[in-house]
Design an enzyme around this catalytic site. Structure first.
Site, PDB file in Angstrom:
ATOM      1  N   ASN A 198       0.838  -1.211   0.000  1.00 11.44           N
ATOM      2  CA  ASN A 198       0.000   0.000   0.000  1.00 11.44           C
ATOM      3  C   ASN A 198       0.868   1.255   0.000  1.00 11.44           C
ATOM      4  O   ASN A 198       1.916   1.311   0.650  1.00 11.44           O
ATOM      5  CB  ASN A 198      -1.002  -0.012   1.159  1.00 11.44           C
ATOM      6  CG  ASN A 198      -0.375  -0.165   2.509  1.00 11.44           C
ATOM      7  OD1 ASN A 198       0.620  -0.855   2.681  1.00 11.44           O
ATOM      8  ND2 ASN A 198      -0.945   0.493   3.495  1.00 11.44           N
ATOM      9  N   CYS A 217      -4.210   0.706  -2.512  1.00  8.70           N
ATOM     10  CA  CYS A 217      -4.101  -0.540  -1.743  1.00  8.70           C
ATOM     11  C   CYS A 217      -3.053  -1.490  -2.341  1.00  8.70           C
ATOM     12  O   CYS A 217      -2.815  -1.495  -3.556  1.00  8.70           O
ATOM     13  CB  CYS A 217      -5.428  -1.278  -1.742  1.00  8.70           C
ATOM     14  SG  CYS A 217      -6.750  -0.441  -0.897  1.00  8.70           S
ATOM     15  N   GLU A 261      -3.259  -4.686  -2.836  1.00  5.47           N
ATOM     16  CA  GLU A 261      -3.792  -5.679  -3.782  1.00  5.47           C
ATOM     17  C   GLU A 261      -3.833  -5.110  -5.196  1.00  5.47           C
ATOM     18  O   GLU A 261      -3.492  -5.774  -6.171  1.00  5.47           O
ATOM     19  CB  GLU A 261      -5.212  -6.099  -3.383  1.00  5.47           C
ATOM     20  CG  GLU A 261      -5.301  -6.809  -2.044  1.00  5.47           C
ATOM     21  CD  GLU A 261      -5.486  -5.851  -0.865  1.00  5.47           C
ATOM     22  OE1 GLU A 261      -4.985  -4.710  -0.927  1.00  5.47           O
ATOM     23  OE2 GLU A 261      -6.131  -6.263   0.113  1.00  5.47           O
ATOM     24  N   CYS A 277     -10.336  -4.837   0.509  1.00  9.23           N
ATOM     25  CA  CYS A 277     -11.482  -3.924   0.461  1.00  9.23           C
ATOM     26  C   CYS A 277     -12.297  -4.180  -0.813  1.00  9.23           C
ATOM     27  O   CYS A 277     -11.847  -4.836  -1.757  1.00  9.23           O
ATOM     28  CB  CYS A 277     -11.015  -2.478   0.534  1.00  9.23           C
ATOM     29  SG  CYS A 277     -10.341  -1.846  -1.020  1.00  9.23           S
ATOM     30  N   CYS A 292     -10.751  -3.202  -4.247  1.00  6.49           N
ATOM     31  CA  CYS A 292      -9.769  -4.173  -4.764  1.00  6.49           C
ATOM     32  C   CYS A 292     -10.458  -5.408  -5.321  1.00  6.49           C
ATOM     33  O   CYS A 292     -10.061  -5.936  -6.366  1.00  6.49           O
ATOM     34  CB  CYS A 292      -8.782  -4.553  -3.667  1.00  6.49           C
ATOM     35  SG  CYS A 292      -7.664  -3.196  -3.258  1.00  6.49           S
TER      36      CYS A 292
END
Ligand code: THU
Length: 126
Positions: free
Chosen positions: A41, A52, A54, A85, A88
């Site tokens: 992140n 993020c 991911e 989240c 993502c």
């Protein structure tokens, strides 16, 4: 391969730039042909610009020409599991019908799937 992916996510987590939340996340995605791409992140003083881990991992893989994925590992140095989240998950759903996702934290790991976490992705079709 699963342990290698978790380890890669853990390594990426060390590079987290998260001075505002002090919450570091690492992610590693495995391509169809067994290559690993990582992400962490990245925050910004303009907080809404934060990205993020991911999505960084997915964008990293995409930027290297990979669009098919078979496994994602997310690592957080926490006492409880932390799930990706919704933003993502939606981004991942653009490229995967379903995907196994490993959630790893300080004390353990678990397996789940994209379809479990995001039951109805937005498709942009009427
Ligand atoms: N974060 C991720 O990296 N992945 C997620 O799925 C949710 C949140 C980051 C963004 C921010 O830097 C920090 O975690 C706290 O929200």
């Amino acid at each position: 391969m699963e342990d290698e992916l978790i380890q890669a996510a853990q390594e990426a987590c060390k590079f987290s730039y998260s001075p505002y939340s002090n919450f570091s996340v690492g992610a590693a995605i495995l391509t169809e042909d067994d290559q690993i791409f990582t992400g962490t992140n990245v925050e910004n003083a303009s907080l809404g610009l934060t990205m993020c881990a991911e999505r960084v991992a997915v964008f990293n893989a995409l930027s290297h020409g990979h669009r098919k994925f078979k496994l994602l590992a997310v690592y957080t140095p926490t006492d409880i599991p932390v799930y990706p989240c919704g933003a993502c998950l939606q981004v991942i759903s653009e490229f995967c019908d379903n995907l196994t996702i490993i959630i790893a934290w300080k004390r353990g790991k678990l397996r789940t799937t994209l379809n479990t976490l995001l039951t109805h992705p937005f498709r942009g079709e009427a």
